[in-house]
Design a protein around this motif. Structure first.
Motif, PDB file in Angstrom:
ATOM      1  N   ILE A 153       0.911  -1.379   0.044  1.00 14.84           N
ATOM      2  CA  ILE A 153      -0.019   0.073   0.022  1.00 14.84           C
ATOM      3  C   ILE A 153       0.809   1.203  -0.075  1.00 14.84           C
ATOM      4  CG2 ILE A 153      -1.587   1.332   1.221  1.00 14.84           C
ATOM      5  CD1 ILE A 153      -2.827  -1.418   2.330  1.00 14.84           C
ATOM      6  N   ARG A 154       2.088   1.359   0.590  1.00 16.04           N
ATOM      7  CA  ARG A 154       2.823   2.464   0.928  1.00 16.04           C
ATOM      8  C   ARG A 154       3.509   2.741  -0.757  1.00 16.04           C
ATOM      9  NH1 ARG A 154       3.612   0.205   6.222  1.00 16.04           N
ATOM     10  NH2 ARG A 154       5.610  -1.104   5.359  1.00 16.04           N
ATOM     11  N   LYS A 155       3.414   1.834  -1.584  1.00 15.72           N
ATOM     12  CA  LYS A 155       4.109   2.141  -2.846  1.00 15.72           C
ATOM     13  C   LYS A 155       3.128   2.706  -3.797  1.00 15.72           C
ATOM     14  CE  LYS A 155       7.112  -1.857  -1.992  1.00 15.72           C
ATOM     15  NZ  LYS A 155       7.455  -3.137  -2.402  1.00 15.72           N
ATOM     16  N   ILE A 156       1.779   2.479  -3.345  1.00 13.30           N
ATOM     17  CA  ILE A 156       0.812   2.745  -4.249  1.00 13.30           C
ATOM     18  C   ILE A 156       0.853   4.394  -4.792  1.00 13.30           C
ATOM     19  CG2 ILE A 156      -1.777   3.124  -4.671  1.00 13.30           C
ATOM     20  CD1 ILE A 156      -0.623   0.340  -4.931  1.00 13.30           C
ATOM     21  N   LYS A 157       1.245   5.330  -4.035  1.00 15.81           N
ATOM     22  CA  LYS A 157       1.088   6.618  -4.316  1.00 15.81           C
ATOM     23  C   LYS A 157       2.070   7.205  -5.322  1.00 15.81           C
ATOM     24  CE  LYS A 157       3.962   8.449  -0.416  1.00 15.81           C
ATOM     25  NZ  LYS A 157       4.239   6.828   0.374  1.00 15.81           N
ATOM     26  N   ASP A 158       3.105   6.193  -5.511  1.00 12.72           N
ATOM     27  CA  ASP A 158       4.326   6.568  -6.532  1.00 12.72           C
ATOM     28  C   ASP A 158       3.758   5.730  -7.860  1.00 12.72           C
ATOM     29  OD1 ASP A 158       5.921   7.770  -4.546  1.00 12.72           O
ATOM     30  OD2 ASP A 158       6.632   5.696  -3.706  1.00 12.72           O
ATOM     31  N   GLU A 159       2.813   5.066  -7.774  1.00  7.16           N
ATOM     32  CA  GLU A 159       2.535   4.080  -9.187  1.00  7.16           C
ATOM     33  C   GLU A 159       1.169   4.658  -9.634  1.00  7.16           C
ATOM     34  OE1 GLU A 159       3.139  -0.063  -8.818  1.00  7.16           O
ATOM     35  OE2 GLU A 159       4.556   0.443  -7.076  1.00  7.16           O
ATOM     36  N   PHE A 160       0.220   5.320  -8.797  1.00 13.39           N
ATOM     37  CA  PHE A 160      -1.172   5.486  -9.375  1.00 13.39           C
ATOM     38  C   PHE A 160      -1.342   6.848  -8.947  1.00 13.39           C
ATOM     39  CE2 PHE A 160      -1.006   0.748  -9.002  1.00 13.39           C
ATOM     40  CZ  PHE A 160      -2.100   0.482 -10.150  1.00 13.39           C
ATOM     41  N   GLU A 161      -2.356   7.406  -9.563  1.00 10.34           N
ATOM     42  CA  GLU A 161      -2.832   8.780  -9.125  1.00 10.34           C
ATOM     43  C   GLU A 161      -4.373   8.358  -8.550  1.00 10.34           C
ATOM     44  OE1 GLU A 161      -3.503  11.322 -12.563  1.00 10.34           O
ATOM     45  OE2 GLU A 161      -1.317  11.360 -12.935  1.00 10.34           O
ATOM     46  N   PHE A 162      -4.691   9.255  -7.561  1.00 10.17           N
ATOM     47  CA  PHE A 162      -5.846   9.150  -6.569  1.00 10.17           C
ATOM     48  C   PHE A 162      -7.171   9.942  -7.773  1.00 10.17           C
ATOM     49  CE2 PHE A 162      -3.045   8.447  -3.102  1.00 10.17           C
ATOM     50  CZ  PHE A 162      -3.460   7.276  -2.921  1.00 10.17           C
ATOM     51  N   GLU A 179      -4.467   7.285   0.838  1.00 13.44           N
ATOM     52  CA  GLU A 179      -3.495   6.047   1.338  1.00 13.44           C
ATOM     53  C   GLU A 179      -4.762   5.464   2.571  1.00 13.44           C
ATOM     54  OE1 GLU A 179       0.326   4.789   3.365  1.00 13.44           O
ATOM     55  OE2 GLU A 179       0.711   6.170   1.661  1.00 13.44           O
ATOM     56  N   GLU A 180      -5.056   6.590   3.305  1.00 12.78           N
ATOM     57  CA  GLU A 180      -5.689   6.038   4.385  1.00 12.78           C
ATOM     58  C   GLU A 180      -7.131   5.379   4.285  1.00 12.78           C
ATOM     59  OE1 GLU A 180      -8.265   7.781   8.451  1.00 12.78           O
ATOM     60  OE2 GLU A 180      -7.042   8.991   7.222  1.00 12.78           O
ATOM     61  N   GLN A 181      -7.757   5.566   2.964  1.00 13.88           N
ATOM     62  CA  GLN A 181      -9.032   4.801   2.530  1.00 13.88           C
ATOM     63  C   GLN A 181      -8.322   3.681   2.163  1.00 13.88           C
ATOM     64  OE1 GLN A 181     -11.011   7.712   0.031  1.00 13.88           O
ATOM     65  NE2 GLN A 181     -12.166   8.927   1.617  1.00 13.88           N
ATOM     66  N   ILE A 182      -7.189   3.711   1.310  1.00  9.58           N
ATOM     67  CA  ILE A 182      -6.832   2.321   0.653  1.00  9.58           C
ATOM     68  C   ILE A 182      -7.006   1.293   2.006  1.00  9.58           C
ATOM     69  CG2 ILE A 182      -5.029   1.153  -0.341  1.00  9.58           C
ATOM     70  CD1 ILE A 182      -4.250   3.580  -1.976  1.00  9.58           C
ATOM     71  N   ILE A 183      -6.127   1.841   3.000  1.00 13.96           N
ATOM     72  CA  ILE A 183      -5.983   0.741   4.267  1.00 13.96           C
ATOM     73  C   ILE A 183      -7.292   0.398   4.723  1.00 13.96           C
ATOM     74  CG2 ILE A 183      -5.007   0.634   6.633  1.00 13.96           C
ATOM     75  CD1 ILE A 183      -2.752   2.662   5.652  1.00 13.96           C
ATOM     76  N   ASN A 184      -8.288   1.367   4.842  1.00 14.80           N
ATOM     77  CA  ASN A 184      -9.480   0.968   5.591  1.00 14.80           C
ATOM     78  C   ASN A 184     -10.382  -0.050   4.471  1.00 14.80           C
ATOM     79  OD1 ASN A 184      -9.175   2.646   7.653  1.00 14.80           O
ATOM     80  ND2 ASN A 184     -10.371   4.397   6.599  1.00 14.80           N
ATOM     81  N   HIS A 185     -10.354   0.269   3.218  1.00 16.56           N
ATOM     82  CA  HIS A 185     -10.723  -0.766   2.415  1.00 16.56           C
ATOM     83  C   HIS A 185     -10.226  -2.192   2.141  1.00 16.56           C
ATOM     84  CE1 HIS A 185     -13.300   2.767   1.102  1.00 16.56           C
ATOM     85  NE2 HIS A 185     -12.667   3.240   0.340  1.00 16.56           N
ATOM     86  N   ILE A 198      -7.160  -6.021  -5.030  1.00 16.25           N
ATOM     87  CA  ILE A 198      -6.730  -5.471  -5.995  1.00 16.25           C
ATOM     88  C   ILE A 198      -6.938  -3.838  -6.176  1.00 16.25           C
ATOM     89  CG2 ILE A 198      -6.838  -5.406  -8.503  1.00 16.25           C
ATOM     90  CD1 ILE A 198      -7.813  -8.521  -6.609  1.00 16.25           C
ATOM     91  N   VAL A 199      -5.810  -3.163  -6.646  1.00 15.42           N
ATOM     92  CA  VAL A 199      -5.946  -1.730  -6.598  1.00 15.42           C
ATOM     93  C   VAL A 199      -5.956  -1.729  -8.256  1.00 15.42           C
ATOM     94  CG1 VAL A 199      -4.641   0.384  -6.677  1.00 15.42           C
ATOM     95  CG2 VAL A 199      -4.684  -0.897  -4.585  1.00 15.42           C
ATOM     96  N   GLN A 200      -6.775  -0.717  -8.533  1.00  9.13           N
ATOM     97  CA  GLN A 200      -7.262  -0.397 -10.137  1.00  9.13           C
ATOM     98  C   GLN A 200      -7.339   0.804 -10.342  1.00  9.13           C
ATOM     99  OE1 GLN A 200     -10.922  -1.763 -12.458  1.00  9.13           O
ATOM    100  NE2 GLN A 200      -9.676  -3.324 -12.780  1.00  9.13           N
ATOM    101  N   GLU A 201      -6.678   1.500 -11.524  1.00 11.47           N
ATOM    102  CA  GLU A 201      -6.938   2.738 -12.058  1.00 11.47           C
ATOM    103  C   GLU A 201      -8.348   3.187 -12.222  1.00 11.47           C
ATOM    104  OE1 GLU A 201      -5.373   5.042 -16.025  1.00 11.47           O
ATOM    105  OE2 GLU A 201      -5.173   2.978 -15.943  1.00 11.47           O
TER     106      GLU A 201
END
Length: 350
Positions: A153-162, A179-185, A198-201
């Motif tokens: 999760i910590r790497k997501i902000k470098d690879e995806f846009e919110f 990022e906090e919402q990603i952790i909650n979900h 899975i995280v998706q664009e």
């Protein structure tokens, strides 16, 4: 025309705000001019609304969750089959499909048919494999990544846009704006469905779907396109309308031809404002909105039954455009005796 008599067992009777496809499948079979089916409902919970809906089931049986193990699950199917011989089972929930595909040969030995994708077809279209699937079959898909721990999760902000989407491997999809919402979900989804998450664009556009049926040889037997009109907080269509979209149907026919898809499927796409189509999900089963296809002129549940029992079915190539469905809730009354009988004996005659 004399109707064929057979017994069909159906799962997915949870007709709530996150409805299963079971009752829409039953409605399609009941409306068939070719089939006279005795319908058995296979339920995981004794309060699944489909059990108690009038004129839907002939009998309902309780079955264990697939997580109880393949043998335990099959033992219960055998027990039901000995009392009430089953010609065909139509499983309608993602979480049970793997069990039924693994058990296909054993079920066939008992005289019980299914009409499902192969394990290879099932595995390659998983949400976690969607990038590779798109590359293999020439489909545009959103960028996605699997999460198996907080480090990912910590790497997501470098690879995806919110914003982005956070999805479960079977069900559930939520939008995350930080990022906090990603952790909650992630916590909510992994606790319910397990890993990976899975995280998706996030692709902006209109959500459009196709429900289709492949014969296993590359032929598209049925395909109906729909645009979602109203979506619930669970991401489910509460209203939709059939549309004429040659490109969506071309993509569907092409995919079924290339994969030689066997059984029902639902293609979930986003159509962007510029007219591009992104495949966001491929569900390897009949969707809960399939009764719209029946009403539009393509009875997919009936066609699936006929294919499963060895009949040849001519492709259905047209349907009514502008046919609309709207879901609604109402209070259905029943008697405690039915609930008690199901709870105590695991079955109920309707």
């Amino acid at each position: 025309m004399e109707k064929r008599k057979l017994t069909v067992a159906v799962t997915g009777l949870n007709n709530t705000d996150n409805p299963g496809p079971g009752i829409p499948v039953v409605r399609g079979i009941r409306e068939s001019q070719r089939l006279e089916a005795r319908i058995l409902g296979l339920a995981y919970e004794n309060l699944e609304p489909g059990i108690y809906m009038p004129d839907m089931l002939d009998k309902a049986y309780m079955i264990p969750y697939p997580s109880s193990g393949t043998e335990t699950y099959l033992d219960r199917i055998r027990e039901i089959h000995e009392k009430d011989p089953i010609d065909l089972i139509i499983p309608n929930l993602d979480a049970e499909l793997y069990t039924f595909m693994k058990a296909e040969k054993k079920l066939k030995e008992l005289g019980i048919r299914t009409f499902l994708p192969t394990l290879a077809q099932f595995e390659e279209r998983h949400k976690a494999n969607l990038n590779e699937f798109g590359e293999k079959y020439g489909l545009k898909v959103p960028k996605s990544k699997t999460l198996t721990g907080y480090g990912d999760i910590r790497k997501i902000k470098d690879e995806f846009e919110f914003p982005l989407l956070v999805k479960g491997k079977f069900y559930d999809a939520y939008i995350a704006y930080n990022e906090e919402q990603i952790i909650n979900h992630y916590n909510k989804i992994s606790a319910k469905w397990g890993l990976p998450v899975i995280v998706q664009e996030f692709i902006k556009g209109t959500e459009v779907n196709v429900t289709a049926l492949g014969d296993g040889e590359g032929e598209t037997v049925a395909a109906v396109a729909m645009r979602k009109q109203f979506i619930t907080d669970k991401g489910k269509a509460w209203s939709g309308i059939t549309v004429s979209d040659k490109e969506m149907l071309r993509l569907t026919n092409d995919l079924i031809a290339k994969t030689k898809w066997r059984g029902a499927m639902e293609l979930e796409m986003i159509k962007t404002n510029s007219g591009e189509y992104f495949m966001i999900e491929i569900n390897p089963r009949i969707p809960a909105w399939v009764y719209l296809a029946v009403g539009a002129g393509q009875n997919i549940p009936e066609a699936l039954v006929r294919l499963a029992t060895g009949e040849s079915v001519s492709p259905m190539t047209s349907y009514k455009v502008g046919k609309m469905f709207i879901r609604y809730s109402w209070d259905m009354l029943g008697d405690i005796e039915e609930f008690e009988q199901l709870s105590m004996f695991g079955e109920i005659e309707k």
